[in-house]
Design a protein around this motif. Structure first.
Motif, PDB file in Angstrom:
ATOM      1  N   UNK B  57       0.951  -1.256   0.042  1.00  0.00           N
ATOM      2  CA  UNK B  57       0.129  -0.049   0.072  1.00  0.00           C
ATOM      3  C   UNK B  57       0.834   1.316  -0.102  1.00  0.00           C
ATOM      4  N   UNK B  58       0.702   2.227  -1.004  1.00  0.00           N
ATOM      5  CA  UNK B  58       1.340   3.433  -1.023  1.00  0.00           C
ATOM      6  C   UNK B  58       0.877   4.453   0.177  1.00  0.00           C
ATOM      7  N   UNK B  59       2.014   5.145   0.570  1.00  0.00           N
ATOM      8  CA  UNK B  59       1.581   6.094   1.684  1.00  0.00           C
ATOM      9  C   UNK B  59       0.373   7.375   1.138  1.00  0.00           C
ATOM     10  N   UNK B  60       0.062   7.263   0.020  1.00  0.00           N
ATOM     11  CA  UNK B  60      -1.152   7.972  -0.581  1.00  0.00           C
ATOM     12  C   UNK B  60      -2.360   7.341  -0.017  1.00  0.00           C
ATOM     13  N   UNK B  61      -2.445   6.051   0.218  1.00  0.00           N
ATOM     14  CA  UNK B  61      -3.582   5.334   0.533  1.00  0.00           C
ATOM     15  C   UNK B  61      -3.617   5.571   2.147  1.00  0.00           C
ATOM     16  N   UNK B  62      -4.664   6.763   2.490  1.00  0.00           N
ATOM     17  CA  UNK B  62      -4.950   6.995   3.920  1.00  0.00           C
ATOM     18  C   UNK B  62      -5.992   5.857   4.481  1.00  0.00           C
ATOM     19  N   UNK B  63      -6.225   6.165   5.612  1.00  0.00           N
ATOM     20  CA  UNK B  63      -7.011   5.281   6.571  1.00  0.00           C
ATOM     21  C   UNK B  63      -8.681   5.193   5.904  1.00  0.00           C
ATOM     22  N   UNK B  64      -8.844   6.400   5.150  1.00  0.00           N
ATOM     23  CA  UNK B  64     -10.166   6.310   4.677  1.00  0.00           C
ATOM     24  C   UNK B  64     -10.210   5.597   3.291  1.00  0.00           C
ATOM     25  N   UNK B  65      -9.226   5.060   2.765  1.00  0.00           N
ATOM     26  CA  UNK B  65      -9.254   4.047   1.608  1.00  0.00           C
ATOM     27  C   UNK B  65      -9.134   2.787   2.191  1.00  0.00           C
ATOM     28  N   UNK B  66      -9.884   1.705   1.605  1.00  0.00           N
ATOM     29  CA  UNK B  66      -9.586   0.312   1.717  1.00  0.00           C
ATOM     30  C   UNK B  66     -10.024  -0.268   0.225  1.00  0.00           C
ATOM     31  N   UNK B  67      -9.014  -1.326  -0.077  1.00  0.00           N
ATOM     32  CA  UNK B  67      -9.330  -2.017  -1.224  1.00  0.00           C
ATOM     33  C   UNK B  67      -9.326  -3.613  -0.842  1.00  0.00           C
ATOM     34  N   UNK B  68     -10.339  -4.189  -1.721  1.00  0.00           N
ATOM     35  CA  UNK B  68     -10.398  -5.788  -1.418  1.00  0.00           C
ATOM     36  C   UNK B  68     -10.252  -6.312  -2.866  1.00  0.00           C
ATOM     37  N   UNK B  69      -9.762  -7.593  -2.573  1.00  0.00           N
ATOM     38  CA  UNK B  69      -9.965  -8.496  -3.874  1.00  0.00           C
ATOM     39  C   UNK B  69     -10.510 -10.021  -3.334  1.00  0.00           C
ATOM     40  N   UNK B  70     -11.529 -10.137  -3.009  1.00  0.00           N
ATOM     41  CA  UNK B  70     -12.028 -11.382  -2.048  1.00  0.00           C
ATOM     42  C   UNK B  70     -11.592 -12.616  -2.597  1.00  0.00           C
ATOM     43  N   UNK B  71     -11.713 -12.750  -3.926  1.00  0.00           N
ATOM     44  CA  UNK B  71     -11.737 -14.240  -4.412  1.00  0.00           C
ATOM     45  C   UNK B  71     -10.424 -14.153  -5.498  1.00  0.00           C
TER      46      UNK B  71
END
Lengths: 112, 117
Positions: B57-71
């Motif tokens: 995760x880049x430092x650009x990705x603040x705590x308000x951002x979340x990403x998933x790739x569940x399968x």
């Protein structure tokens, strides 16, 4: 950290003119180098790439040579067409995760 | 399969709202990347997945951002409590990485343009 600096635009040329877009990079190790193109309203497309020093990437009449001694990867085309009007991005493959590090892009407009 | 797709293509939201974007990569690709592109700039790396695992995760990705790739197939990027500074084009890319080849070609989707009012 790794970075890419490319020639600021916009660049305006007449059809059949010679194109050069300069790109230099700073990186540790030996990254792969890429040129991506973004046509109006479309996503980024890989134009060409080079994976090691002295490699020449070429596609659609565009060429770029990986120059380690000058840390450069300049894009050239001998005779541009109106259809080449787009934004061109120089990028390097940075780090073990393989993410790309892009320059700011150079907008090219070719006039008939 | 014709390439990487992203939905929606455009999203307008009010400050403070949550938004979610979806990316469908090329089906056999094991790596999926998210980038953000603001006007006049090149894309900036946000995060990437190898199959279903989020590995960087880049430092650009603040705590308000979340990403998933569940399968290990499609991915979602959620931004909570959006701010005007989040306005940008969010790009997804996928690649097939095998053996020691890290810098395989990345195929980009058309992007989702987010406008936060």
């Amino acid at each position: 950290g790794d970075s890419v600096t490319q020639m600021e635009g916009p660049v305006t040329l007449s059809e059949e003119a010679f194109l050069t877009i300069n790109c230099t990079y700073t990186a540790t190790g030996y990254p792969s180098l890429f040129w991506y193109v973004q046509y109006p309203g479309e996503g980024l497309q890989l134009l060409l790439k080079a994976t090691k020093a002295d490699d020449k990437g070429s596609n659609k009449g565009f060429e770029a040579t990986y120059r380690k001694e000058t840390t450069s990867f300049h894009l050239e085309k001998g005779s541009v067409q109106v259809s080449d009007s787009a934004v061109y991005f120089c990028a390097l493959g940075g780090g073990s995760q393989g993410n790309l590090i892009f320059g700011k892009g150079t907008k090219l407009s070719v006039k008939p | 399969d014709t390439g990487v797709s992203q939905n929606p293509r455009h999203k307008i939201t009010k400050r403070g709202q949550n938004v979610t974007f979806r990316c469908d990569p090329i089906s056999e690709h094991n790596r999926l990347y998210w980038y953000r592109q603001t006007l006049g700039q090149g894309p900036e790396f946000l995060t990437y997945f190898q199959n279903e695992a989020q590995l960087e995760k880049s430092r650009l990705l603040s705590d308000r951002f979340s990403a998933e790739r569940p399968k290990g197939s499609f991915s979602t990027l959620e931004i909570q409590r959006t701010e005007q500074g989040d306005s940008a084009m969010y790009l997804c890319a996928s690649s097939l990485t095998s053996g020691g080849l890290t810098y395989n070609e990345q195929f980009f989707g058309p992007g989702t343009r987010l406008t936060v009012l």
